[in-house]
Design a protein around this motif. Structure first.
Motif, PDB file in Angstrom:
ATOM      1  N   PRO A 192     -37.653  -2.964 -67.793  1.00 53.12           N
ATOM      2  CA  PRO A 192     -37.374  -4.205 -68.509  1.00 53.12           C
ATOM      3  C   PRO A 192     -35.924  -4.233 -68.985  1.00 53.12           C
ATOM      4  O   PRO A 192     -35.299  -3.176 -69.186  1.00 53.12           O
ATOM      5  CB  PRO A 192     -38.338  -4.165 -69.701  1.00 53.12           C
ATOM      6  CG  PRO A 192     -39.381  -3.173 -69.331  1.00 53.12           C
ATOM      7  CD  PRO A 192     -38.691  -2.161 -68.471  1.00 53.12           C
ATOM      8  N   ASN A 193     -35.399  -5.423 -69.181  1.00 54.91           N
ATOM      9  CA  ASN A 193     -34.005  -5.606 -69.571  1.00 54.91           C
ATOM     10  C   ASN A 193     -33.947  -6.294 -70.935  1.00 54.91           C
ATOM     11  O   ASN A 193     -34.219  -7.489 -71.049  1.00 54.91           O
ATOM     12  CB  ASN A 193     -33.285  -6.447 -68.515  1.00 54.91           C
ATOM     13  CG  ASN A 193     -31.879  -6.812 -68.920  1.00 54.91           C
ATOM     14  OD1 ASN A 193     -31.264  -6.144 -69.741  1.00 54.91           O
ATOM     15  ND2 ASN A 193     -31.357  -7.883 -68.335  1.00 54.91           N
ATOM     16  N   TYR A 194     -33.574  -5.550 -71.975  1.00 49.39           N
ATOM     17  CA  TYR A 194     -33.610  -6.101 -73.325  1.00 49.39           C
ATOM     18  C   TYR A 194     -32.490  -7.104 -73.604  1.00 49.39           C
ATOM     19  O   TYR A 194     -32.439  -7.694 -74.692  1.00 49.39           O
ATOM     20  CB  TYR A 194     -33.601  -4.979 -74.371  1.00 49.39           C
ATOM     21  CG  TYR A 194     -32.300  -4.196 -74.465  1.00 49.39           C
ATOM     22  CD1 TYR A 194     -31.223  -4.669 -75.210  1.00 49.39           C
ATOM     23  CD2 TYR A 194     -32.171  -2.964 -73.839  1.00 49.39           C
ATOM     24  CE1 TYR A 194     -30.056  -3.944 -75.319  1.00 49.39           C
ATOM     25  CE2 TYR A 194     -31.007  -2.236 -73.928  1.00 49.39           C
ATOM     26  CZ  TYR A 194     -29.950  -2.724 -74.677  1.00 49.39           C
ATOM     27  OH  TYR A 194     -28.777  -1.994 -74.765  1.00 49.39           O
ATOM     28  N   LYS A 195     -31.600  -7.326 -72.642  1.00 50.38           N
ATOM     29  CA  LYS A 195     -30.563  -8.340 -72.806  1.00 50.38           C
ATOM     30  C   LYS A 195     -30.912  -9.642 -72.075  1.00 50.38           C
ATOM     31  O   LYS A 195     -30.082 -10.551 -71.999  1.00 50.38           O
ATOM     32  CB  LYS A 195     -29.211  -7.814 -72.346  1.00 50.38           C
ATOM     33  CG  LYS A 195     -28.640  -6.745 -73.270  1.00 50.38           C
ATOM     34  CD  LYS A 195     -27.173  -6.463 -73.010  1.00 50.38           C
ATOM     35  CE  LYS A 195     -26.623  -5.478 -74.030  1.00 50.38           C
ATOM     36  NZ  LYS A 195     -25.178  -5.205 -73.823  1.00 50.38           N
ATOM     37  N   TYR A 197     -32.844 -13.295 -71.438  1.00 52.14           N
ATOM     38  CA  TYR A 197     -33.065 -14.442 -72.325  1.00 52.14           C
ATOM     39  C   TYR A 197     -34.397 -14.320 -73.057  1.00 52.14           C
ATOM     40  O   TYR A 197     -34.472 -14.582 -74.265  1.00 52.14           O
ATOM     41  CB  TYR A 197     -33.036 -15.747 -71.519  1.00 52.14           C
ATOM     42  CG  TYR A 197     -33.448 -16.954 -72.337  1.00 52.14           C
ATOM     43  CD1 TYR A 197     -32.518 -17.648 -73.100  1.00 52.14           C
ATOM     44  CD2 TYR A 197     -34.784 -17.385 -72.358  1.00 52.14           C
ATOM     45  CE1 TYR A 197     -32.901 -18.737 -73.873  1.00 52.14           C
ATOM     46  CE2 TYR A 197     -35.175 -18.471 -73.127  1.00 52.14           C
ATOM     47  CZ  TYR A 197     -34.232 -19.144 -73.881  1.00 52.14           C
ATOM     48  OH  TYR A 197     -34.616 -20.219 -74.646  1.00 52.14           O
ATOM     49  N   ASP A 198     -35.452 -13.945 -72.354  1.00 49.05           N
ATOM     50  CA  ASP A 198     -36.764 -13.870 -73.005  1.00 49.05           C
ATOM     51  C   ASP A 198     -36.798 -12.788 -74.078  1.00 49.05           C
ATOM     52  O   ASP A 198     -37.455 -12.948 -75.114  1.00 49.05           O
ATOM     53  CB  ASP A 198     -37.905 -13.709 -71.993  1.00 49.05           C
ATOM     54  CG  ASP A 198     -37.652 -12.644 -70.954  1.00 49.05           C
ATOM     55  OD1 ASP A 198     -36.674 -12.772 -70.203  1.00 49.05           O
ATOM     56  OD2 ASP A 198     -38.448 -11.692 -70.875  1.00 49.05           O
ATOM     57  N   ALA A 199     -36.061 -11.684 -73.878  1.00 46.93           N
ATOM     58  CA  ALA A 199     -35.992 -10.655 -74.910  1.00 46.93           C
ATOM     59  C   ALA A 199     -35.287 -11.185 -76.154  1.00 46.93           C
ATOM     60  O   ALA A 199     -35.730 -10.952 -77.286  1.00 46.93           O
ATOM     61  CB  ALA A 199     -35.271  -9.420 -74.388  1.00 46.93           C
ATOM     62  N   GLN A 200     -34.192 -11.905 -75.949  1.00 48.28           N
ATOM     63  CA  GLN A 200     -33.447 -12.460 -77.080  1.00 48.28           C
ATOM     64  C   GLN A 200     -34.255 -13.555 -77.780  1.00 48.28           C
ATOM     65  O   GLN A 200     -34.197 -13.712 -79.001  1.00 48.28           O
ATOM     66  CB  GLN A 200     -32.107 -13.032 -76.585  1.00 48.28           C
ATOM     67  CG  GLN A 200     -31.230 -12.032 -75.848  1.00 48.28           C
ATOM     68  CD  GLN A 200     -30.888 -10.806 -76.676  1.00 48.28           C
ATOM     69  OE1 GLN A 200     -30.434 -10.922 -77.811  1.00 48.28           O
ATOM     70  NE2 GLN A 200     -31.105  -9.627 -76.117  1.00 48.28           N
ATOM     71  N   TYR A 201     -35.028 -14.301 -77.003  1.00 47.17           N
ATOM     72  CA  TYR A 201     -35.813 -15.412 -77.555  1.00 47.17           C
ATOM     73  C   TYR A 201     -36.976 -14.908 -78.415  1.00 47.17           C
ATOM     74  O   TYR A 201     -37.215 -15.405 -79.518  1.00 47.17           O
ATOM     75  CB  TYR A 201     -36.336 -16.271 -76.407  1.00 47.17           C
ATOM     76  CG  TYR A 201     -37.203 -17.435 -76.834  1.00 47.17           C
ATOM     77  CD1 TYR A 201     -36.632 -18.616 -77.297  1.00 47.17           C
ATOM     78  CD2 TYR A 201     -38.597 -17.346 -76.772  1.00 47.17           C
ATOM     79  CE1 TYR A 201     -37.425 -19.691 -77.702  1.00 47.17           C
ATOM     80  CE2 TYR A 201     -39.396 -18.406 -77.169  1.00 47.17           C
ATOM     81  CZ  TYR A 201     -38.799 -19.583 -77.626  1.00 47.17           C
ATOM     82  OH  TYR A 201     -39.600 -20.625 -78.026  1.00 47.17           O
TER      83      TYR A 201
END
Length: 292
Positions: A192-195, A197-201
């Motif tokens: 997974p990529n914590y940067k 959009y869905d992570a930031q959202y």
């Protein structure tokens, strides 16, 4: 509670996010960021003697392919498409390679590779997963300890599909991956990529943080730092379907209803944003082995 980086052992760390295990236990955890290697890591990290209890759920889909319902059905349909794509990425340029799938789960990827002429080996920490995959493959799936006992330069390709985030000892792991691969062998890592959009959202409700099952959290910079000197990054590939699935799970954690529709919309927006940023919800990193 240790705040020292578990990879580079730097004490120059700071709090990144406080959150709960929304999936199962509702216990409180914290994600720390290392200013040295840029790794994000979960604290407290459950001891090996108790980590198993955090996986004991019929809703843990990676080891449950027969669960009924709309979301599991979609998950399994997408999984079939993803497996074909994963195989093309992992085995491009190889003819019948010898593949190790580290953390093979129920063996779906290896089964497809087996059908396409590859020599396969799978390992998994879960006894239940090893049982399922061994029956599916007609070949015994082994423990990580048995894999680490194998000789140098055994495999052409090693894959880890959403597994590295679960690994406790990253330094030992990277050394073993390097040792087990043949010269110029290929290492394929999906995380997974914590940067994204869905992570930031979704912030602390982002389902792909999945603490404490996910001990590590990655972005391109931290992943390259971890493999620096032993592997060189070749290509990065998006996993676009993950944005939808993760967003739907995240909406469930928020609990305001319409999680399916809201998840689809957020996943779509995440993928649209990633066309410019390349920060998709999950990414596949392809490395090749280099000498120490």
């Amino acid at each position: 509670m240790s705040t020292k980086c578990p990879f580079c052992e730097s004490e120059n760390t700071r709090s990144y996010l406080k959150l709960k295990d929304y999936f199962l236990s509702q216990e409180d955890f914290e994600i720390m960021e290392c200013d040295n290697c840029k790794l994000l890591f979960t604290t407290p990290r459950p001891d090996k003697s108790v980590i198993g209890k955090y996986y004991k759920s019929e809703d843990y889909l990676s080891h449950n392919e027969h669960k009924k319902g709309l979301v599991p059905w979609i998950y399994n349909q997408v999984k079939r498409v993803n497996i074909r794509n994963k195989f093309k990425i992992a085995c491009k340029g190889f003819t019948n390679p010898q593949i190790l799938d580290f953390g093979c789960g129920v063996g779906d990827f290896l089964h497809y590779a087996q059908q396409n002429g590859c020599e396969i080996m799978g390992c998994d920490m879960s006894e239940e997963a090893r049982k399922f995959s061994s029956e599916k493959l007609g070949k015994t799936t082994v423990t990580p300890e048995e894999i680490f006992a194998l000789p140098h330069s055994t495999f052409d390709v090693i894959t880890m599909w959403h597994v590295l985030e679960h690994i406790d000892n990253l330094k030992f792991q990277t050394e073993q991956l390097h040792r087990l691969l043949k010269d110029n062998g290929r290492l394929v890592i999906a995380v997974p990529n914590y940067k994204s959009y869905d992570a930031q959202y979704y912030k602390d409700k982002w389902a792909a943080y999945d603490v404490p099952r996910h001990l590590n959290h990655f972005h391109k910079e931290s992943l390259q730092n971890i493999f620096a000197g032993s592997f060189e990054l070749e290509t990065i590939h998006p996993m676009k379907w993950d944005a939808f699935y993760i967003s739907m799970m995240s909406e469930n954690y928020i609990g305001k209803g319409n999680s399916f529709i809201k998840g689809i919309l957020t996943g779509w927006k995440s993928n649209c944003t990633a066309r410019k940023t390349e920060d998709y919800s999950s990414l596949i990193y392809v490395f090749h082995k280099i000498g120490f």
